[in-house]
Design a protein around this motif. Structure first.
Motif, PDB file in Angstrom:
ATOM      1  N   LYS A 278      -6.851   0.512  -7.164  1.00  0.00           N
ATOM      2  CA  LYS A 278      -7.002   1.724  -6.362  1.00  0.00           C
ATOM      3  C   LYS A 278      -6.912   2.988  -7.212  1.00  0.00           C
ATOM      4  CE  LYS A 278      -5.628   0.070  -1.831  1.00  0.00           C
ATOM      5  NZ  LYS A 278      -4.792   0.326  -0.650  1.00  0.00           N
TER       6      LYS A 278
ATOM      7  N   GLN B  83     -12.931  10.386   2.786  1.00  0.00           N
ATOM      8  CA  GLN B  83     -11.716  11.204   2.739  1.00  0.00           C
ATOM      9  C   GLN B  83     -10.697  10.610   1.779  1.00  0.00           C
ATOM     10  OE1 GLN B  83      -9.908  11.664   6.600  1.00  0.00           O
ATOM     11  NE2 GLN B  83      -8.869  13.540   6.019  1.00  0.00           N
ATOM     12  N   GLN B  84     -10.554   9.299   1.817  1.00  0.00           N
ATOM     13  CA  GLN B  84      -9.659   8.612   0.890  1.00  0.00           C
ATOM     14  C   GLN B  84     -10.489   8.043  -0.254  1.00  0.00           C
ATOM     15  OE1 GLN B  84      -7.523   5.327   2.563  1.00  0.00           O
ATOM     16  NE2 GLN B  84      -6.267   4.977   0.739  1.00  0.00           N
ATOM     17  N   SER B  85     -10.229   8.511  -1.452  1.00  0.00           N
ATOM     18  CA  SER B  85     -11.012   8.070  -2.616  1.00  0.00           C
ATOM     19  C   SER B  85     -10.696   6.613  -2.925  1.00  0.00           C
ATOM     20  CB  SER B  85     -10.706   8.943  -3.829  1.00  0.00           C
ATOM     21  OG  SER B  85     -11.018  10.290  -3.554  1.00  0.00           O
ATOM     22  N   ILE B  86     -11.706   5.758  -2.817  1.00  0.00           N
ATOM     23  CA  ILE B  86     -11.540   4.332  -3.076  1.00  0.00           C
ATOM     24  C   ILE B  86     -12.235   3.989  -4.388  1.00  0.00           C
ATOM     25  CG2 ILE B  86     -11.988   2.004  -2.241  1.00  0.00           C
ATOM     26  CD1 ILE B  86     -10.036   3.518  -0.509  1.00  0.00           C
TER      27      ILE B  86
ATOM     28  N   SER C  36     -13.378  15.839   0.920  1.00  0.00           N
ATOM     29  CA  SER C  36     -13.206  15.120  -0.342  1.00  0.00           C
ATOM     30  C   SER C  36     -12.991  16.031  -1.546  1.00  0.00           C
ATOM     31  CB  SER C  36     -14.421  14.214  -0.583  1.00  0.00           C
ATOM     32  OG  SER C  36     -15.622  14.892  -0.305  1.00  0.00           O
TER      33      SER C  36
ATOM     34  N   GLN D 221       0.815  -1.206   0.000  1.00  0.00           N
ATOM     35  CA  GLN D 221       0.000   0.000   0.000  1.00  0.00           C
ATOM     36  C   GLN D 221       0.854   1.263   0.000  1.00  0.00           C
ATOM     37  OE1 GLN D 221      -2.425  -0.664   3.487  1.00  0.00           O
ATOM     38  NE2 GLN D 221      -4.082  -1.601   2.326  1.00  0.00           N
TER      39      GLN D 221
ATOM     40  N   GLN E  56     -10.958  11.840  -6.776  1.00  0.00           N
ATOM     41  CA  GLN E  56     -11.924  12.505  -5.895  1.00  0.00           C
ATOM     42  C   GLN E  56     -13.208  12.836  -6.645  1.00  0.00           C
ATOM     43  OE1 GLN E  56     -10.177  15.895  -3.899  1.00  0.00           O
ATOM     44  NE2 GLN E  56      -9.602  14.632  -2.139  1.00  0.00           N
TER      45      GLN E  56
ATOM     46  N   GLY F 138      -5.014  12.361  -8.267  1.00  0.00           N
ATOM     47  CA  GLY F 138      -5.779  12.484  -7.037  1.00  0.00           C
ATOM     48  C   GLY F 138      -7.081  13.231  -7.240  1.00  0.00           C
TER      49      GLY F 138
END
Length: 578
Positions: A467, A415-418, A497, A200, A477, A473
Motif C-alpha cells: 500500500k 480519493q484513497q491512493s492505492i 486527490s 489496515q 497521490q 501521502g
C-alpha cells in the motif's frame, strides 16, 4: 457441490487413474484374508510347508503391488487436486473481478478472502482424501461384507447385524455436521474480517494505544470460533465410539458363534480367522467415518459458499457489449436530470443533477461531506448505474458504450491512493501496460513526482511497499495521478486527490495539466483549486445548489460565498502565524 466439482472435468482421466490404483490397493487388502485362510487351513493345519511358501509368496508379491499402487495413487491424486485448486481459484478471482460494485458490496471482503483461500483448500482436501482414503473406507466395508459371505455366510450375518442402525446414525450425524460446520465457516469469516480491519488500521491503533482494546475485541470473535469448532467436533467425536461399539459387539458375536461352528465342524479355523480379519478391517474403516463426515460437512459448506460467488449472473459486468463507433465530441460529458439511490436504501444520494462539461474544460465539484460528490464520479465509469436520468459521454449514453471502451477513455484518481507491491515503474505502467519509459517519465513530470523519484537510490526501480507504506501521502497521490495520466484519457476524474499536496506543488500540477487534452472533473474542498476551473458545481444534500464560474457563484450562491470567506479567514490566519 455440482458446480464446484465440475472443475474436475479437465482432469477426469487423472481421477480415473487415481481411482484405478486405489481399487488395486483395495483389492489386495480384500484378498489377503482369503490367502491367510488358505495358508492356515491348507498349510499350517494340514502341515504342508510348500503350500505355506507358495501362498505366502503370492501375498508378498500382492503387497508389493499394493505398495506401488498406493504411491502412484497419491502422486496422481495430488496432481489432479492441485490443478483443480488452481482452476477454481482463478475462476473465483475472475468472477469477483467481473462483479458490479452493487454485487461486490453484497459480499464482505473478508468473506471473499476466505472463499478464495480456506474454502478452496477444504474442498481440495476432500477431493484428495476421496481419491486416497475416503472412497476406500466405505468400499472396504462393503467389500469386506461381500467377501465374508463368500468365506462363510452364516458367520458373516453377525457382521452386518448392526448395519441398519449404523446407516441411520451416520446419515443423521452427517446432516448435523453440515449445519455445525456452516456456522464454523461464518465464524472464520468474522475472524478474517477482524484481522483484516486491524492490519489496515495498525498505525491508528498504535497512535491511540488501543492495542489491548482491539486484542479484547479479537478475543471475542476468536472465542466464538473456538466455541463453534468445539461444538462441531464434540458432536462428530460421538461417531467413532458408537461405530466401534457396534463393530466390537459384532466381532464378539463372530468369535462366540465361530468357536461353536468350529467345534461342530461347521467352519474351519482359517475361515474364522478370515472373518475376524475382515471384521478388523471394517472396524479400521469405520474409524475413518467420523473424519469423512467432518471433511464432507466442511467441504459441502465451503462449496456452497463458493457456488454463491460462481453462480452470480445478474450482477456481472459485461465488458464487451455494444461498442460506440465514431464519437463526435471527444471528451464531452453531460448529466441530464440524474438521480441515484444505492441498492437496498431508501434515501437518494443524488437528485435531479444536470450539467455539461465541454471537451477539454475543467469542472470543479464541491460540497459538504455526504453531498454525493464521489457518487457522482462513480456513475461516469458505470461503477453504478443511475436510477433516473441520462449520463452521456461523447454525446452517447454510457449504457451504449461497452464497459471496456468507456473505461479506456477515463483516467481515475481515487480519493484513497492505492499502490501495488512492485516497483514505481510497474505502478506507473499499471495505467497502460504498453506505455514506453519516456511516456512514464512524462506523466511523472506532469504529476510533479519525477524529481522525488530521481532522488531515490533506485529511482524508477524503487520498490513500493505494501500500500505504498514507504512513501508519503503526497508522493502516493502524485504517483496515483501520474498513473492516470499515462493512459492519455479523454476524461480525467480527480476524487479529492490533491488533499495531501502543498499549495506550490498543487499549483504546479494544474499548470502542467493545462496543456493536457482532456476533460477534467475535480472533486475538491479548496476554493483556490475551484477558482482554476472553467465551471464549478456545488452540491448540497445530493442536489445542485449552484453551478457556474467562481465569480458567478460568489455573486449568486450564499453557500459558496460562505465557504470562500471561511477559507479566506483560515488562509489569512495561516499567513499571520507563518
Amino acid at each position: 457441490m455440482k458446480t464446484i466439482f465440475s472443475y474436475l472435468k479437465p482432469y477426469k482421466w487423472l481421477v480415473i487413474a487415481a481411482l484405478f490404483f486405489m481399487l488395486v490397493e483395495l483389492s489386495v487388502e480384500l484378498i489377503q484374508p482369503l490367502l491367510i485362510a488358505v495358508i492356515i487351513d491348507d498349510g499350517i493345519v494340514a502341515g504342508d510347508q510348500s503350500s505355506i511358501i507358495f501362498w505366502g509368496s503370492i501375498m508378498l508379491v500382492l503387497s508389493i503391488v499394493a505398495f506401488f499402487a498406493g504411491i502412484i495413487n497419491t502422486f496422481i491424486a495430488s496432481h489432479a487436486v492441485q490443478s483443480y485448486g488452481y482452476d477454481i481459484r482463478q475462476a473465483l478471482f475472475r468472477q469477483v473481478q467481473s462483479f458490479t460494485m452493487t454485487t461486490f458490496l453484497k459480499f464482505p471482503t473478508s468473506s471473499l478472502i476466505t472463499r478464495l483461500t480456506s474454502d478452496v483448500t477444504i474442498t481440495q482436501n476432500l477431493i484428495f482424501m476421496g481419491l486416497r482414503i475416503m472412497l476406500r473406507a466405505p468400499l472396504l466395508v462393503v467389500g469386506s461384507i461381500i467377501m465374508s459371505f463368500f468365506v462363510h455366510p452364516k458367520l458373516a450375518l453377525y457382521l452386518v447385524i448392526g448395519a441398519p442402525f449404523l446407516l441411520v446414525f451416520l446419515y443423521l450425524m452427517s446432516r448435523k455436521g453440515l449445519t455445525l460446520f456452516s456456522k464454523v465457516q461464518k465464524s472464520v469469516d468474522s475472524v478474517t474480517r477482524k484481522i483484516q480491519e486491524n492490519l489496515q488500521a495498525v498505525r491508528l491503533i498504535k497512535a491511540y494505544l488501543r492495542g489491548d482494546f482491539e486484542s479484547s475485541r479479537f478475543g471475542k470473535v476468536a472465542d466464538i470460533l473456538k466455541v463453534d469448532n468445539v461444538k462441531a467436533f464434540r458432536i462428530m467425536e460421538l461417531i467413532l465410539p458408537v461405530l466401534l461399539f457396534v463393530m466390537n459387539v459384532s466381532l464378539m458375536a463372530v468369535l462366540w458363534f465361530g468357536a461353536k461352528e468350529i467345534q461342530t465342524g461347521g467352519a474351519q479355523i482359517g475361515e474364522l480367522v478370515a472373518i475376524v480379519n475382515y471384521a478388523m478391517r471394517m472396524t479400521g474403516a469405520f474409524s475413518m467415518f467420523s473424519f469423512i463426515i467432518i471433511f464432507f460437512s466442511r467441504a459441502k459448506s465451503s462449496s456452497e459458499r463458493m457456488e454463491e460467488v460462481l453462480l452470480v449472473e445478474d450482477g456481472i459486468e459485461n465488458i464487451d457489449s455494444q461498442i460506440v463507433e465514431n464519437p463526435s465530441s471527444i471528451g464531452k460529458l453531460e448529466f441530464q436530470n440524474v438521480s441515484f439511490t444505492y441498492p437496498e436504501t431508501l434515501n437518494p444520494v443524488l437528485q435531479d443533477v444536470s450539467f455539461i462539461v465541454k471537451p477539454g474544460s475543467k469542472l470543479a465539484v464541491m460540497g459538504a461531506t455526504g453531498s454525493g460528490k464521489s457518487t457522482l464520479l462513480n456513475l461516469i465509469p458505470r461503477f453504478f448505474d443511475a436510477t433516473e436520468g441520462r449520463i452521456l459521454v461523447n454525446e452517447k449514453e454510457v449504457q451504449q458504450w461497452s464497459l471496456k471502451e468507456l473505461r479506456q477513455v477515463i483516467g481515475l484518481v481515487p480519493q484513497q491512493s492505492i499502490l501495488f507491491t512492485g516497483s514505481i515503474e510497474e505502478n506507473l505502467g499499471w495505467g497502460d501496460s504498453m506505455a514506453t519509459e519516456e511516456l512514464l517519465k512524462e506523466a511523472a513530470k506532469q504529476a510533479q513526482i519525477h524529481n522525488s523519484i530521481e532522488q531515490f537510490p533506485d529511482q524508477y526501480d524503487t520498490r513500493v511497499g505494501q500500500k505504498g507504506v514507504n512513501l508519503s501521502g503526497g508522493q502516493k497521490q502524485r504517483l496515483s495521478i501520474a498513473r492516470a495520466l499515462v493512459r492519455k484519457p479523454e476524461i480525467l476524474l480527480f476524487d479529492d486527490s490533491t488533499s495531501a499536496l502543498d499549495v506550490a506543488t498543487e499549483n504546479a500540477l494544474w499548470e502542467a495539466l493545462e496543456g493536457e487534452n482532456a476533460t477534467m472533473l475535480v472533486i475538491t474542498q479548496k476554493i483556490r483549486t475551484a477558482k482554476g476551473a472553467d465551471q464549478i458545481l456545488l452540491l448540497e444534500e445530493g442536489q445542485v445548489s449552484a453551478y457556474g464560474t467562481h465569480d458567478e457563484l460568489m455573486k449568486n450562491s450564499p453557500l459558496y460565498r460562505e465557504i470562500a470567506e471561511s477559507q479566506q479567514e483560515v488562509d489569512e490566519q495561516d499567513e499571520l502565524h507563518s
